[in-house]
Design a protein around this motif. Structure first.
Motif, PDB file in Angstrom:
ATOM      1  N   LEU A 193      15.766  16.140 -47.479  1.00 24.30           N
ATOM      2  CA  LEU A 193      16.781  15.588 -48.382  1.00 24.30           C
ATOM      3  C   LEU A 193      18.189  15.726 -47.822  1.00 24.30           C
ATOM      4  O   LEU A 193      19.128  15.162 -48.370  1.00 24.30           O
ATOM      5  CB  LEU A 193      16.707  16.282 -49.750  1.00 24.30           C
ATOM      6  N   ASP A 194      18.340  16.550 -46.728  1.00 25.90           N
ATOM      7  CA  ASP A 194      19.686  16.749 -46.200  1.00 25.90           C
ATOM      8  C   ASP A 194      20.111  15.616 -45.271  1.00 25.90           C
ATOM      9  O   ASP A 194      21.247  15.557 -44.848  1.00 25.90           O
ATOM     10  CB  ASP A 194      19.778  18.110 -45.477  1.00 25.90           C
ATOM     11  N   ARG A 195      19.160  14.733 -44.961  1.00 26.76           N
ATOM     12  CA  ARG A 195      19.517  13.615 -44.087  1.00 26.76           C
ATOM     13  C   ARG A 195      20.119  12.465 -44.893  1.00 26.76           C
ATOM     14  O   ARG A 195      19.911  12.396 -46.103  1.00 26.76           O
ATOM     15  CB  ARG A 195      18.272  13.139 -43.335  1.00 26.76           C
TER      16      ARG A 195
ATOM     17  N   VAL B 128      12.903   8.518 -65.272  1.00 28.03           N
ATOM     18  CA  VAL B 128      14.074   8.835 -64.462  1.00 28.03           C
ATOM     19  C   VAL B 128      15.271   9.158 -65.341  1.00 28.03           C
ATOM     20  O   VAL B 128      15.993  10.132 -65.116  1.00 28.03           O
ATOM     21  CB  VAL B 128      14.398   7.664 -63.516  1.00 28.03           C
ATOM     22  N   LEU B 129      15.486   8.351 -66.393  1.00 29.16           N
ATOM     23  CA  LEU B 129      16.644   8.558 -67.262  1.00 29.16           C
ATOM     24  C   LEU B 129      16.470   9.790 -68.130  1.00 29.16           C
ATOM     25  O   LEU B 129      17.444  10.393 -68.574  1.00 29.16           O
ATOM     26  CB  LEU B 129      16.857   7.333 -68.160  1.00 29.16           C
ATOM     27  N   GLY B 130      15.214  10.169 -68.400  1.00 28.26           N
ATOM     28  CA  GLY B 130      14.952  11.293 -69.288  1.00 28.26           C
ATOM     29  C   GLY B 130      14.579  10.775 -70.656  1.00 28.26           C
ATOM     30  O   GLY B 130      15.165   9.812 -71.128  1.00 28.26           O
TER      31      GLY B 130
ATOM     32  N   LEU C 192      14.161   7.549 -57.398  1.00 22.66           N
ATOM     33  CA  LEU C 192      14.281   8.993 -57.183  1.00 22.66           C
ATOM     34  C   LEU C 192      15.706   9.388 -56.845  1.00 22.66           C
ATOM     35  O   LEU C 192      16.170  10.454 -57.218  1.00 22.66           O
ATOM     36  CB  LEU C 192      13.350   9.438 -56.061  1.00 22.66           C
ATOM     37  N   GLU C 193      16.406   8.506 -56.127  1.00 21.55           N
ATOM     38  CA  GLU C 193      17.783   8.823 -55.738  1.00 21.55           C
ATOM     39  C   GLU C 193      18.681   8.947 -56.960  1.00 21.55           C
ATOM     40  O   GLU C 193      19.613   9.734 -56.988  1.00 21.55           O
ATOM     41  CB  GLU C 193      18.326   7.721 -54.813  1.00 21.55           C
TER      42      GLU C 193
ATOM     43  N   GLY D 159      20.294  15.236 -60.932  1.00 18.27           N
ATOM     44  CA  GLY D 159      19.860  16.389 -60.159  1.00 18.27           C
ATOM     45  C   GLY D 159      18.914  15.847 -59.120  1.00 18.27           C
ATOM     46  O   GLY D 159      18.490  14.718 -59.224  1.00 18.27           O
ATOM     47  N   ASN D 160      18.568  16.572 -58.078  1.00 18.36           N
ATOM     48  CA  ASN D 160      17.641  15.951 -57.137  1.00 18.36           C
ATOM     49  C   ASN D 160      16.281  16.628 -57.187  1.00 18.36           C
ATOM     50  O   ASN D 160      16.018  17.516 -57.985  1.00 18.36           O
ATOM     51  CB  ASN D 160      18.224  15.883 -55.727  1.00 18.36           C
TER      52      ASN D 160
END
Lengths: 296, 324
Positions: free
Chosen positions: B64-66, A150-152, B34-35, B39-40
């Motif tokens: 993802l827009d919710r 996640v962090l990279g 994941l949040e 970036g998403n």
């Protein structure tokens, strides 16, 4: 302040009461001084890597690909003709950075949370215990993998991920060691004298358990070297071409049959370093009889 | 059994509450993973050259827009029903990818535990029985040394010796059980042995100190005075009490075993859950990563719960929380 209090009984354990005396002195060269010398050598190599008379770690010598040890390349070259000794010395920086900084993060965070969970009852304790339990209820390598992903992948993020990973274990040890201290006379005396909670935790309790925590931090060093090596081996750790021991072993794995030394030499260096740290840690543990919980 | 359950109901309830908290936090943690991604998800799917319209379309596709709370609720609800989503990269259902790879990982871990016990039992008992002797110090030193060898280093050495130099077992090339038990076991032997050798020293050291302590007890002297042979004393009086702590340590060790399996599966190219985890990271397939991480976390909690239950059944003196 060097007396260690047995966390279970609050009784000082006499030094060496259970340790066998036989062969202690004879073995100390092999068990203490040789490992110390090796660790010192690795430290020196890491610190002096830029000034040693060795080629840069990423220079590819295409005329000398996959060579065994020679005068130009003391430990030989890897699949891309890069000098193994140079990459090992620079890789030692990665291993040592992680093995020093990550336990430090765990030590600081763990002592703080452990002390708070021991000192205060109520919601704070419940929250801390729940979160540390949830973190411990996770295979540690998978935790570090997820966090690094996640962090990279970078040296900084690997260090942070491994540091966070080690907080719960430190917190447990800190709490277990702080609990019996809290009811001791000197703490009551300080409290009666009107000392603040922060003062009592920082100046009265913490100094009495700092040796236990430091000994555990030392044993964490070798665990961290293996963890960083594992992440880099899996391709999730430090990014190539930055040399790291785990990464070197993984790169050598591709051609194990043709050039076994490209993998075996970094593997041997890693093994010797971990073994040395374990031997030193074992020696200190036997001397201090420190209580340390396991990190699976 | 009924009495047993009623006696332990309180403890089971407390343990259950504990597990519920831990699992909830696991779910929150995995979801937040994941949040918190820089970036998403949609970004990482499209790469850098994406138009805002494409981005909006994918975000809507993935929901993802919710708002976050709503997505967490939906995600948890689906996860509870065994639906971990569909990987946008491979199009495969995450739960399905895990299910197809799980047998390999389980086989690896079971074989490894079996081999580890096979190595640790005789050596640990021997070292404990001859505590302080040369045999003991040789075995104990070897165990200490092996404990310092990382999985992948040991694996590489075993590959060099058994696959390259001796050519007895293949280093890679997994053969499923459908190819027959022999080829399957041959392809699993080196990976399982590597994992076993890393775990064995832990069990060996435990057995050694347990046996050595038990042999100093008075009832052992009595048993010897009754004329029991050393072997009978070891098996009946020393090994049986040691098996409890062995089970506990094996339970605690499962986390280490899972981490080891991830490395071993990658090193030996076994198509298991651990390899799926690494693949999902390198492919940046974060939805699969999320599912696998949650799955591993929950399985680990369940295994520990089973070990506790087993422990309570085997030793009535100790309740469900006794091992802490």
């Amino acid at each position: 302040m060097s007396t260690i209090i047995d966390s279970g009984t609050g009784v000082e354990t006499p030094e060496g009461a259970t340790a066998p005396v036989r062969g202690r002195r004879r073995g100390s060269v092999l068990r203490l001084w040789l490992p110390m010398a090796w660790v010192a050598l690795v430290f020196a190599a890491a610190l002096l890597a830029d000034w040693l008379p060795i080629p840069p770690p990423n220079r590819m010598d295409f005329a000398a690909v996959e060579q065994g040890p020679s005068k130009a390349h003391l430990l030989g070259t890897d699949l891309d003709g890069r000098d193994l000794l140079s990459r090992l010395a620079h890789g030692a920086r990665v291993s040592l950075t992680v093995s020093l900084v990550a336990p430090a993060i765990g030590l600081l965070g763990g002592s703080l949370f452990g002390l708070l969970a021991a000192y205060y009852a109520g919601a704070l304790r419940v929250a801390i215990l729940a979160v540390t339990d949830a973190m411990l209820a996770f295979p540690s390598l998978v935790f570090a993998l997820g966090l690094t992903a996640v962090l990279g992948p970078s040296l900084r993020n690997v260090t942070i991920a491994l540091g966070i990973m080690s907080i719960p274990a430190f917190a447990r040890i800190a709490r277990a060691n702080a609990l019996p201290l809290i009811s001791r006379e000197f703490v009551l005396a300080a409290r009666t004298a009107g000392a603040s909670d922060a003062y009592i935790m920082g100046r009265e309790i913490l100094p009495n358990m700092v040796m236990v925590l430091l000994t555990y931090a030392l044993t964490m060093m070798s665990i961290m070297i293996v963890a960083e090596g594992s992440l880099s081996f899996l391709g999730v750790g430090v990014r190539p071409p930055t040399p790291s021991w785990g990464g070197m072993i993984a790169e050598g794995r591709e051609a194990l049959e043709r050039v076994p030394h490209a993998s075996l030499i970094p593997a041997a260096v890693m093994f010797l370093t971990v073994l040395s740290l374990n031997l030193i840690g074992d020696h200190l543990r036997q001397r201090h009889e420190a209580k340390a919980g396991g990190l699976s | 059994m009924k009495r047993f359950i009623s006696r332990h109901a309180n403890q089971f309830a407390r343990r259950g509450g504990h597990v519920a908290i831990v699992v909830t936090l696991l779910a929150v943690g995995t979801f937040l993973m994941l949040e918190l991604l820089p970036g998403n998800l949609a970004d990482s799917l499209l790469g850098e050259n994406s138009t805002p319209e494409e981005l909006a379309r994918i975000e809507a596709d993935l929901g993802l827009d919710r708002p976050m709370g709503e997505r967490f609720g939906l995600w948890t609800w689906n996860a509870l029903q065994g639906d971990l989503g569909r990987s946008p990269l491979t199009g495969e259902e995450v739960a399905h990818s895990i299910a197809t790879r799980l047998p390999v990982s389980i086989e690896l871990m079971v074989l490894a535990q079996f081999l580890a016990l096979l190595i640790a039992l005789p050596l640990g008992v021997l070292a404990g029985y001859r505590e302080g002797s040369r045999v003991d110090s040789a075995i104990s030193s070897a165990a200490f040394g092996v404990l310092s060898v990382p999985h992948f280093v040991l694996g590489i050495v075993l590959i060099l010796v058994f696959a390259i130099a001796l050519d007895w077992f293949p280093a890679t090339g997994f053969r499923p059980l459908s190819d027959g038990l022999g080829p399957n076991l041959a392809s699993m032997f080196l990976p399982a042995l590597t994992l076993a050798l890393v775990e064995a020293p832990v069990y060996l050291r435990l057995l050694r100190s347990d046996i050595a302590t038990t042999l100093r007890e008075e009832f052992v002297t009595v048993a010897r005075a009754k004329g029991l042979s050393d072997f009978q004393v070891l098996v009946r009086h020393a090994l049986r009490p040691s098996s409890f702590s062995l089970i506990t340590v094996m339970g605690i060790n499962v986390g280490h075993l899972i981490g080891g399996a991830v490395i071993i599966e990658t090193l030996f190219a076994l198509p298991g859950v651990g390899r799926l985890l690494i693949e999902s990271i390198t492919r940046r397939d974060f939805l699969t990563l999320q599912g696998v991480v949650l799955f591993i976390g929950v399985s680990f909690v369940v295994v520990n719960l089973l070990v506790d239950a087993l422990y309570a059944v085997l030793d009535p003196r100790i309740g469900a929380r006794g091992r802490r």
